[in-house]
Design an enzyme around this catalytic site. Structure first.
Site, PDB file in Angstrom:
ATOM      1  CE1 TYR A 211      -3.902  -2.383   5.726  1.00 13.86           C
ATOM      2  CE2 TYR A 211      -2.981  -0.066   4.928  1.00 13.86           C
ATOM      3  CZ  TYR A 211      -3.383  -1.542   4.636  1.00 13.86           C
ATOM      4  OH  TYR A 211      -3.855  -1.895   3.283  1.00 13.86           O
TER       5      TYR A 211
ATOM      6  CB  SER B 279      -0.996  -0.121   1.283  1.00 11.45           C
ATOM      7  OG  SER B 279      -1.548   1.208   1.536  1.00 11.45           O
TER       8      SER B 279
END
Length: 257
Positions: free
Chosen positions: A153, A143
């Site tokens: 994350y 990501s």
């Protein structure tokens, strides 16, 4: 496209293939002549996806029901990879809605296990036979968050991107391509599951999964170590390298509320 016997069709194993980016990878790989190994937790959705790929593309699918936060589940997938596949797509993942101290440590551990431990272990299992054969590849869905300070994350995705970049350089000479795909906001169930609305980030930041995956597969074929889809996100990644992390952290609520 001729549907030859399954023994001559390349095999791709995709984790998290029943929705979003994973489903799009399964579709496009099936369309290009791959048979699939589909890995997810939900038997019914896996069977439905396998049937759809058979009907639309003539692709055969092996289904493995496994929770990648569970070592026993992961071992099933590792065993299948050790038997050899042509391509591994580590796509399974999710985000936690709460901030760090709002989540239990077990929630954070499960998150880390799926986003990091599974990627590392499954890549390790897949690379052995690939290196022995002198051909194969791994696509790790990371990501753009890995370039930004956005909690655990981001930290997990930074690991995936760095690990993929290293593995690409380490094994390229042995005929293996390892690539990190670094998307941003994609129109999929991912943000819906987090109950994040489309209005949580500017509309120009949302990309469609089919375009993302076709661009990713082109980058993979071209032997790139990192694929950042769209000019928009290339610019964001470049800028992130020059923005002090304290300033960047102020924008971390993007895509959350």
């Amino acid at each position: 496209m001729s549907h030859s016997s399954s023994s001559t069709r390349p095999i791709a194993l995709v984790t998290g293939p029943t929705a979003g980016i994973g489903l799009e990878f399964a579709r496009q790989l099936a369309a290009s002549g791959h048979d699939l190994v589909l890995v997810a937790r939900d038997q019914a959705r896996l069977d439905e996806t396998a049937l759809q790929l058979k009907q639309e593309y003539g692709a055969s699918s092996q289904v493995i029901v496994a929770d990648l936060a569970d070592r026993a589940g992961m071992a099933l997938v590792e065993t299948r990879l050790a038997a050899g596949v042509d391509l591994l797509v580590n796509n399974a993942g999710y985000g936690l809605k709460g901030r760090f101290l709002d989540n239990t440590i077990e929630q954070e551990q499960g998150h880390l296990d799926v986003l990091v431990t599974a990627v590392m272990r499954l890549t390790h299992a897949a690379l052995g036979p690939m290196v022995a054969r002198g051909t194969g590849g791994v696509i790790n869905v990371s990501s753009v968050a890995g370039y930004l300070p956005r909690g655990t994350y981001s930290a997990a995705k930074a690991y995936v991107t760095r690990f993929s970049e290293w593995a690409h350089n380490e094994y390229a000479a042995q005929g293996i391509t390892v690539m990190a795909l670094c998307p941003g906001f994609i129109r999929t169930e991912f943000h819906e599951r987090m109950e994040v609305g489309r209005d949580s980030a500017p509309s120009f930041l949302w990309l469609d999964a089919p375009d993302l995956v076709s661009a990713a597969l082109k980058d993979f074929e071209a032997g790139k170590a990192i694929s950042v889809p769209s000019v928009r996100y290339k610019a964001i990644v470049t800028a992130a390298k020059y923005i002090p992390s304290g300033l960047a952290q102020r924008f971390q609520s993007f895509g959350r509320k």
